[in-house]
Design an enzyme around this catalytic site. Structure first.
Site, PDB file in Angstrom:
ATOM      1  N   THR A   1      -1.795  -0.906  -3.330  1.00  0.00           N
ATOM      2  CA  THR A   1      -0.679  -0.582  -2.435  1.00  0.00           C
ATOM      3  C   THR A   1      -1.153  -0.132  -1.053  1.00  0.00           C
ATOM      4  O   THR A   1      -2.326   0.196  -0.849  1.00  0.00           O
ATOM      5  CB  THR A   1       0.188   0.528  -3.047  1.00  0.00           C
ATOM      6  OG1 THR A   1      -0.571   1.720  -3.179  1.00  0.00           O
ATOM      7  CG2 THR A   1       0.727   0.108  -4.409  1.00  0.00           C
ATOM      8  N   ASP A   2      -0.195  -0.095  -0.146  1.00  0.00           N
ATOM      9  CA  ASP A   2      -0.458   0.420   1.192  1.00  0.00           C
ATOM     10  C   ASP A   2       0.020   1.874   1.270  1.00  0.00           C
ATOM     11  O   ASP A   2       0.377   2.470   0.250  1.00  0.00           O
ATOM     12  CB  ASP A   2       0.212  -0.462   2.255  1.00  0.00           C
ATOM     13  CG  ASP A   2       1.723  -0.546   2.111  1.00  0.00           C
ATOM     14  OD1 ASP A   2       2.316   0.305   1.409  1.00  0.00           O
ATOM     15  OD2 ASP A   2       2.311  -1.462   2.704  1.00  0.00           O
ATOM     16  N   LEU A   3       0.059   2.443   2.461  1.00  0.00           N
ATOM     17  CA  LEU A   3       0.460   3.841   2.622  1.00  0.00           C
ATOM     18  C   LEU A   3       1.892   4.114   2.184  1.00  0.00           C
ATOM     19  O   LEU A   3       2.238   5.232   1.822  1.00  0.00           O
ATOM     20  CB  LEU A   3       0.276   4.275   4.076  1.00  0.00           C
ATOM     21  CG  LEU A   3      -1.171   4.448   4.532  1.00  0.00           C
ATOM     22  CD1 LEU A   3      -1.214   4.722   6.035  1.00  0.00           C
ATOM     23  CD2 LEU A   3      -1.843   5.555   3.763  1.00  0.00           C
TER      24      LEU A   3
END
Length: 129
Positions: A14-16
């Site tokens: 995932t990203d932030l």
């Protein structure tokens, strides 16, 4: 015939914002294709060693519909659309609880180790007809 492959979304995917980073869908469908070929009884290492044939992605057309998120359980579905002597066109969908999040049409080609076109191995042709 549809092949299914489970994927669990880890934090590293995932990203932030906690959603799956767009390029990771390509990794998910690559893993699914590898397991699809393995489930056909094909060892790609032996195929390369004995026949000198490997597979390469020639084209991917992808659509992102709904984001997957951290800790989701996903299913990658793989179906053959078209097969010629040296090419397979697949549809691959990443789903969560039956809902399509991502879909791609992927063109796979058989090539020699030096990059020249090759005929699809007989075991692949037999398993897909």
């Amino acid at each position: 015939m549809t092949h299914t492959f489970p994927v669990h979304v880890y934090y590293e995917d995932t990203d932030l914002a906690g959603i799956v980073y767009y390029a990771n869908y390509l990794k998910f469908i690559e893993r699914a294709r590898t397991e699809w070929v393995r489930d056909m009884g094909v060892d790609q290492g032996i195929l390369k060693e004995e026949d000198g044939v490997v597979f390469a992605v020639r084209r991917v057309e992808a659509d992102y519909f709904i984001p997957a998120k951290f800790d989701d359980d996903l299913i990658v579905e793989t179906r053959v659309d078209t097969m010629t002597g040296a090419r397979i066109i697949l549809t691959q969908e990443v789903k969560r609880a039956g809902e399509t999040l991502f879909a791609a049409q992927v063109t796979i080609v058989a090539i020699t180790e030096s990059g020249h076109p090759a005929r699809l191995p007989a075991i692949i042709r037999r398993n897909l007809h």
